[in-house]
Design an enzyme around this catalytic site. Structure first.
Site, mmCIF file in Angstrom:
data_model
loop_
_atom_site.group_PDB
_atom_site.id
_atom_site.type_symbol
_atom_site.label_atom_id
_atom_site.label_comp_id
_atom_site.label_asym_id
_atom_site.label_seq_id
_atom_site.Cartn_x
_atom_site.Cartn_y
_atom_site.Cartn_z
ATOM 1 N N GLU A 245 11.556 18.166 -13.762
ATOM 2 C CA GLU A 245 12.765 18.176 -14.330
ATOM 3 C C GLU A 245 13.136 16.764 -14.412
ATOM 4 O OE1 GLU A 245 17.368 18.792 -13.903
ATOM 5 O OE2 GLU A 245 16.059 20.798 -13.082
ATOM 6 N N CYS A 282 22.803 17.735 -13.703
ATOM 7 C CA CYS A 282 21.575 17.473 -14.862
ATOM 8 C C CYS A 282 21.912 18.240 -16.210
ATOM 9 C CB CYS A 282 20.389 17.977 -14.173
ATOM 10 S SG CYS A 282 20.299 19.591 -13.649
#
Length: 508
Positions: A245, A282
């Site tokens: 990620e 995020c």
């Protein structure tokens, strides 16, 4: 050469707190990985794995006050936020224990022979096996839920894979404390403690992904760091899966009707999502398309008021603070960019929230403003004012892949009126999770969750949150015309383990 010490640092002051460990040498990484590889057999029994995860959750809860104190000292995230994160962390362990018990993650499929089929079908039996030792690269912004006891660790152990975690330098003491709790859990249920290990240091992280006994890797962090490790994983003599990620802009589209109907609600919700955790999530909405005109003006007015009232906060480390301030300055200097609320230095060790604004036409016209379409980690977002749905389409076509995409619509649009469905269709290819009339911060741990997205949000199509995250650490194998006595118990006709299966295409 003397080993490099690993220090715990207080981000509120920038001062070193204590020496926690030493950076691991390549030789030490090799020893740790080989020990983890040798410990695989202690994770063979699914019941033992489930017991390990539940014991880990219980012991982490018991150690909660110490864990939260250590994490707050290293992250400045605050006891309230970290209490919730610890609850999420232990919930993940228990959820994966339930996944193990239920058993469908093995994806068992049995096809009996059918000589009349075209082509003739032999006896085939398929299920999934653990890959081997998994390297986990801890995230900076979640010292618990995406770190040593995080979802990557929980899902890998659930799959039967030992884990070697490369600790994040922002919270080494928390990492060591959590590792000790997991070791106690392993000892409690009779599992080799080497199924979870921690190493420190940049070079150790590079050596880890290159080690021949590492079978897969999970990463949460920056595009630059993740891409370097992804390339290293692919360049190995035997390439391995790398589930990274890396970064996400998390675009939001506010329709004209939504802005006219509930501008204050949208502006306040956006501000809360952007400033949550000092903008260090995020899934922070980093880019917002709002209509030019009265509705958009009202959204921006409320956003201005709410962001202006937010308090300055501490970022996870001073390097991130420097990068945030530099990134904001560079973006604000672009032609046509206004700064209604200036994000920047709130103090010697803090930052203040804000946002930038510009006409969407500038983004649709050329590449001069492409920087605004890249994530800026911290409490800032970009508001682009559009004049038409065609302009929305052009801007969206220029966006990279994302973890999330959000559409804010009116009540009538939610009922099917207008262009909402078409806008949702445009957003869907951009992200792994698409929201309507919500905000992306907050990632529920649930079977239907997907936390991933097109590159550069992630390097694979898998999720790192929710029960299906276990699939990253498994590989399918099929047995053909294999005598019953030689088959694994999971694939025998009698189903001695009572597992869910599909037989000749039907549940059985």
């Amino acid at each position: 050469m003397a080993a490099t010490p690993v220090w715990s640092v207080d981000p509120r002051t920038g001062k070193q707190r204590e020496q926690v460990a030493l950076e691991a040498t390549t030789g030490e990484v090799d020893q740790v990985v080989r020990a983890a590889h040798a410990a695989r057999a202690s994770l063979t029994d699914r019941r033992v794995r489930a017991a390990l995860l539940r014991a880990a959750a219980d012991l982490l809860d018991e150690a909660g006050p110490h864990v939260i104190e250590a994490a707050d000292a290293e992250s400045a995230l605050g006891p309230g936020r970290l209490t919730g994160e610890l609850a999420r962390t232990t919930a993940q362990f228990r959820a994966f224990a339930d996944v193990i018990d239920e058993g469908s993650f093995l994806d068992i499929r049995i096809d009996h022979p059918d000589p009349a089929a075209t082509p003739p079908r032999p006896d085939l039996r398929r299920y999934k096996l653990p890959l081997g030792v998994v390297a986990v690269y801890a995230a900076s912004n979640f010292p618990l839920a995406f770190s040593v006891p995080g979802g990557d660790t929980a899902s890998a152990l659930a799959a039967g894979c030992p884990v070697v975690v490369k600790a994040h330098p922002d919270h080494p003491a928390t990492s060591e404390l959590c590792a000790s709790v997991l070791h106690r859990a392993a000892e409690q249920v009779g599992v080799d403690p080497a199924v979870v290990s921690v190493v420190h240091g940049f070079d150790a992280g590079v050596a880890l992904v290159k080690h021949p006994l590492i079978a897969a890797a999970g990463f949460t962090g920056s595009v630059r760091g993740g891409r370097a490790l992804f390339d290293a994983a692919a360049a190995r003599p035997v390439p391995i899966p790398f589930h990274g990620e890396l970064g996400s802009l998390n675009p939001v589209v506010v329709t004209e009707a939504a802005a006219a109907e509930r501008a204050e609600e949208i502006g306040a919700g956006l501000a809360a999502s952007v400033t949550l955790g000092t903008g260090q999530f995020c899934v922070k909405p980093g880019f917002v398309l709002v209509p030019a005109g009265p509705g958009g003006d009202a959204v921006v007015k409320e956003l201005t008021a709410a962001v202006s009232d937010s308090e300055a906060g501490v970022l996870l480390d001073h390097r991130m603070r420097d990068n945030f301030l530099a990134g904001v300055r560079e973006r604000a200097a672009l032609t046509g960019v206004d700064v209604p609320v200036t994000p920047g230095a709130g103090g010697e060790h803090t930052v203040s929230a804000g946002f930038l604004s510009l006409p969407a036409a500038l983004l649709a016209a050329d590449g001069e403003h492409d920087l605004l379409l890249e994530e800026c980690f911290g409490p800032v977002t970009v508001v682009a004012r559009y004049d038409s749905t065609d302009e929305i389409a052009v801007v969206l076509s220029r966006l990279p892949g994302n973890l999330t995409a959000t559409l804010q619509v009116s009540a009538a649009e939610a009922a099917g009126d207008g262009d909402a469905a078409a806008l949702l269709d445009r957003l869907t290819p951009l992200a792994g999770r698409v929201l309507v009339n919500g905000w992306p911060t907050g990632v529920a741990v649930a079977p239907a969750q997907h936390h991933g997205g097109p590159y550069p949000a992630t390097t694979s199509t898998s999720t790192s949150v929710g029960g299906t995250a276990i699939e990253r650490w498994l590989r399918p194998v099929a047995y053909q015309t294999t005598p019953e006595a030689l088959l694994p118990p999971e694939l025998r006709d009698a189903n001695p383990l009572g597992l869910p299966r599909r037989i000749d295409g039907l549940p059985g």
